[in-house]
Design a protein around this motif. Sequence first.
Motif, PDB file in Angstrom:
ATOM      1  N   CYS A  11     -14.755  15.178  56.133  1.00 60.40           N
ATOM      2  CA  CYS A  11     -15.063  14.097  55.013  1.00 60.40           C
ATOM      3  C   CYS A  11     -12.947  13.600  55.302  1.00 60.40           C
ATOM      4  O   CYS A  11     -13.021  13.911  53.218  1.00 60.40           O
ATOM      5  CB  CYS A  11     -14.611  15.609  53.500  1.00 60.40           C
ATOM      6  N   ALA A  12     -12.907  13.102  55.952  1.00 65.00           N
ATOM      7  CA  ALA A  12     -11.574  12.352  55.705  1.00 65.00           C
ATOM      8  C   ALA A  12     -12.393  11.148  54.618  1.00 65.00           C
ATOM      9  O   ALA A  12     -11.414  10.946  53.891  1.00 65.00           O
ATOM     10  CB  ALA A  12     -11.571  11.539  57.419  1.00 65.00           C
ATOM     11  N   LEU A  13     -13.581  10.453  54.318  1.00 72.29           N
ATOM     12  CA  LEU A  13     -13.260   9.503  53.941  1.00 72.29           C
ATOM     13  C   LEU A  13     -14.530   9.562  53.537  1.00 72.29           C
ATOM     14  O   LEU A  13     -15.947  10.028  53.828  1.00 72.29           O
ATOM     15  CB  LEU A  13     -13.507   7.912  54.306  1.00 72.29           C
ATOM     16  N   SER A  14     -15.027   9.241  51.754  1.00 68.69           N
ATOM     17  CA  SER A  14     -16.576   9.820  51.363  1.00 68.69           C
ATOM     18  C   SER A  14     -16.635   8.254  50.165  1.00 68.69           C
ATOM     19  O   SER A  14     -15.336   8.124  49.761  1.00 68.69           O
ATOM     20  CB  SER A  14     -16.366  11.272  50.414  1.00 68.69           C
ATOM     21  N   VAL A  15     -17.701   7.938  50.369  1.00 65.58           N
ATOM     22  CA  VAL A  15     -18.202   6.746  50.259  1.00 65.58           C
ATOM     23  C   VAL A  15     -19.226   7.214  48.531  1.00 65.58           C
ATOM     24  O   VAL A  15     -20.579   7.875  50.182  1.00 65.58           O
ATOM     25  CB  VAL A  15     -18.327   5.754  50.551  1.00 65.58           C
ATOM     26  N   SER A  16     -19.403   7.026  47.581  1.00 67.84           N
ATOM     27  CA  SER A  16     -20.817   6.971  47.199  1.00 67.84           C
ATOM     28  C   SER A  16     -20.242   5.989  46.726  1.00 67.84           C
ATOM     29  O   SER A  16     -19.849   4.859  45.754  1.00 67.84           O
ATOM     30  CB  SER A  16     -20.495   7.700  45.393  1.00 67.84           C
ATOM     31  N   VAL A  17     -22.614   5.394  46.782  1.00 70.69           N
ATOM     32  CA  VAL A  17     -22.243   4.062  45.762  1.00 70.69           C
ATOM     33  C   VAL A  17     -23.702   4.274  44.380  1.00 70.69           C
ATOM     34  O   VAL A  17     -24.605   5.242  44.210  1.00 70.69           O
ATOM     35  CB  VAL A  17     -23.350   2.761  46.499  1.00 70.69           C
ATOM     36  N   PHE A  18     -23.229   3.710  43.397  1.00 69.43           N
ATOM     37  CA  PHE A  18     -24.002   3.752  42.432  1.00 69.43           C
ATOM     38  C   PHE A  18     -24.310   2.548  42.135  1.00 69.43           C
ATOM     39  O   PHE A  18     -23.850   1.604  41.432  1.00 69.43           O
ATOM     40  CB  PHE A  18     -23.008   4.504  40.409  1.00 69.43           C
ATOM     41  N   ASP A  19     -26.295   2.528  42.060  1.00 68.00           N
ATOM     42  CA  ASP A  19     -26.524   1.896  41.404  1.00 68.00           C
ATOM     43  C   ASP A  19     -26.395   0.344  41.924  1.00 68.00           C
ATOM     44  O   ASP A  19     -26.326  -0.974  40.992  1.00 68.00           O
ATOM     45  CB  ASP A  19     -26.620   1.029  39.803  1.00 68.00           C
ATOM     46  N   ASN A  20     -25.966   0.169  42.684  1.00 71.91           N
ATOM     47  CA  ASN A  20     -24.887  -1.063  43.679  1.00 71.91           C
ATOM     48  C   ASN A  20     -24.677  -1.858  42.736  1.00 71.91           C
ATOM     49  O   ASN A  20     -24.347  -3.531  42.976  1.00 71.91           O
ATOM     50  CB  ASN A  20     -26.300  -2.099  43.893  1.00 71.91           C
ATOM     51  N   LYS A  21     -23.665  -1.046  41.435  1.00 73.27           N
ATOM     52  CA  LYS A  21     -23.271  -1.772  41.246  1.00 73.27           C
ATOM     53  C   LYS A  21     -21.451  -0.869  41.000  1.00 73.27           C
ATOM     54  O   LYS A  21     -20.174  -1.972  40.733  1.00 73.27           O
ATOM     55  CB  LYS A  21     -23.223  -2.391  38.623  1.00 73.27           C
ATOM     56  N   TYR A  22     -21.017   0.140  41.187  1.00 75.62           N
ATOM     57  CA  TYR A  22     -19.958   0.410  41.431  1.00 75.62           C
ATOM     58  C   TYR A  22     -19.713   1.486  43.235  1.00 75.62           C
ATOM     59  O   TYR A  22     -20.925   2.182  43.231  1.00 75.62           O
ATOM     60  CB  TYR A  22     -19.941   1.794  40.630  1.00 75.62           C
ATOM     61  N   VAL A  23     -18.856   1.337  43.916  1.00 76.61           N
ATOM     62  CA  VAL A  23     -18.507   2.272  45.014  1.00 76.61           C
ATOM     63  C   VAL A  23     -16.989   3.174  44.444  1.00 76.61           C
ATOM     64  O   VAL A  23     -16.313   2.584  43.830  1.00 76.61           O
ATOM     65  CB  VAL A  23     -18.444   1.459  46.291  1.00 76.61           C
ATOM     66  N   ALA A  24     -17.548   4.649  44.858  1.00 71.78           N
ATOM     67  CA  ALA A  24     -16.175   5.577  44.682  1.00 71.78           C
ATOM     68  C   ALA A  24     -15.982   6.175  45.832  1.00 71.78           C
ATOM     69  O   ALA A  24     -17.451   6.621  46.730  1.00 71.78           O
ATOM     70  CB  ALA A  24     -16.716   6.255  43.798  1.00 71.78           C
ATOM     71  N   LYS A  72     -13.790  -6.295  42.327  1.00 73.58           N
ATOM     72  CA  LYS A  72     -13.024  -6.000  42.287  1.00 73.58           C
ATOM     73  C   LYS A  72     -12.542  -4.259  42.223  1.00 73.58           C
ATOM     74  O   LYS A  72     -13.260  -3.453  41.805  1.00 73.58           O
ATOM     75  CB  LYS A  72     -12.409  -6.588  41.302  1.00 73.58           C
ATOM     76  N   ILE A  73     -10.975  -4.537  42.447  1.00 77.40           N
ATOM     77  CA  ILE A  73     -10.883  -2.378  42.243  1.00 77.40           C
ATOM     78  C   ILE A  73     -10.402  -2.375  41.617  1.00 77.40           C
ATOM     79  O   ILE A  73      -9.904  -2.347  40.667  1.00 77.40           O
ATOM     80  CB  ILE A  73      -9.351  -2.663  43.599  1.00 77.40           C
ATOM     81  N   VAL A  74     -10.609  -1.560  40.840  1.00 75.50           N
ATOM     82  CA  VAL A  74     -10.725  -0.997  38.958  1.00 75.50           C
ATOM     83  C   VAL A  74     -10.132  -0.052  39.040  1.00 75.50           C
ATOM     84  O   VAL A  74      -8.794   0.310  37.811  1.00 75.50           O
ATOM     85  CB  VAL A  74     -12.437   0.135  38.284  1.00 75.50           C
ATOM     86  N   GLU A  75      -9.855   0.543  40.289  1.00 80.52           N
ATOM     87  CA  GLU A  75      -8.961   2.099  39.685  1.00 80.52           C
ATOM     88  C   GLU A  75      -8.101   2.260  41.320  1.00 80.52           C
ATOM     89  O   GLU A  75      -9.277   2.871  41.937  1.00 80.52           O
ATOM     90  CB  GLU A  75      -9.433   3.441  39.182  1.00 80.52           C
ATOM     91  N   ILE A  76      -7.216   2.693  41.667  1.00 78.04           N
ATOM     92  CA  ILE A  76      -6.932   2.936  42.917  1.00 78.04           C
ATOM     93  C   ILE A  76      -5.459   4.246  42.298  1.00 78.04           C
ATOM     94  O   ILE A  76      -4.770   3.831  42.373  1.00 78.04           O
ATOM     95  CB  ILE A  76      -6.693   2.582  43.659  1.00 78.04           C
ATOM     96  N   ALA A 112     -15.666  -2.237  41.419  1.00 77.79           N
ATOM     97  CA  ALA A 112     -17.420  -2.633  40.764  1.00 77.79           C
ATOM     98  C   ALA A 112     -17.171  -4.024  41.115  1.00 77.79           C
ATOM     99  O   ALA A 112     -16.774  -4.896  41.720  1.00 77.79           O
ATOM    100  CB  ALA A 112     -16.530  -3.184  39.437  1.00 77.79           C
ATOM    101  N   GLY A 113     -18.606  -3.950  40.969  1.00 71.40           N
ATOM    102  CA  GLY A 113     -19.636  -5.688  41.210  1.00 71.40           C
ATOM    103  C   GLY A 113     -20.871  -4.770  42.047  1.00 71.40           C
ATOM    104  O   GLY A 113     -21.576  -4.931  41.837  1.00 71.40           O
ATOM    105  N   GLU A 114     -21.337  -6.874  42.307  1.00 67.11           N
ATOM    106  CA  GLU A 114     -22.595  -6.309  42.821  1.00 67.11           C
ATOM    107  C   GLU A 114     -22.507  -6.023  44.660  1.00 67.11           C
ATOM    108  O   GLU A 114     -22.252  -7.171  45.135  1.00 67.11           O
ATOM    109  CB  GLU A 114     -23.303  -7.907  42.650  1.00 67.11           C
ATOM    110  N   VAL A 115     -22.545  -5.020  44.746  1.00 70.81           N
ATOM    111  CA  VAL A 115     -22.953  -4.107  46.130  1.00 70.81           C
ATOM    112  C   VAL A 115     -24.213  -4.805  46.499  1.00 70.81           C
ATOM    113  O   VAL A 115     -25.170  -4.566  46.857  1.00 70.81           O
ATOM    114  CB  VAL A 115     -21.722  -3.032  45.879  1.00 70.81           C
ATOM    115  N   PHE A 116     -23.427  -5.386  47.999  1.00 73.27           N
ATOM    116  CA  PHE A 116     -24.974  -5.651  49.095  1.00 73.27           C
ATOM    117  C   PHE A 116     -24.850  -4.723  50.508  1.00 73.27           C
ATOM    118  O   PHE A 116     -25.858  -4.698  50.913  1.00 73.27           O
ATOM    119  CB  PHE A 116     -24.306  -6.828  49.079  1.00 73.27           C
ATOM    120  N   GLY A 117     -23.666  -4.226  50.218  1.00 68.40           N
ATOM    121  CA  GLY A 117     -23.518  -2.958  51.204  1.00 68.40           C
ATOM    122  C   GLY A 117     -22.612  -2.058  51.581  1.00 68.40           C
ATOM    123  O   GLY A 117     -21.044  -3.093  51.290  1.00 68.40           O
TER     124      GLY A 117
END
Length: 82
Positions: A16-29, A61-65, A73-78
């Motif tokens: 699990c070097a990198l874990s990506v979760s997409v929420f409602d195509n509006k957020y990526v954690a 835009k990067i909301v937190e890092i 956050a934003g409209e996520v296409f892929g």
Amino acid sequence: MFVDELKLKLRIEDICALSVSVFDNKYVACEGVKNVVFSSEEKVKLRSKKQVVTIDGKGLKIVEIGDGNALIAGEVFGVQYE
């Protein structure tokens, strides 16, 4: 634990070097982030220990890092891995 069993079976150290979760195509954690390679309103590239992930979208835009985590956050296409 499931992840520990996979590590043993696949003979890899960091599954699990990198874990990506997409929420409602509006957020990526993302977890496991080392640094930001590139950031614009249409594309965010993040580097982990072993790979780069690219988030494509609109109004991104990067909301937190920090501490290896990032929230975009934003409209996520892929999402693509390199």
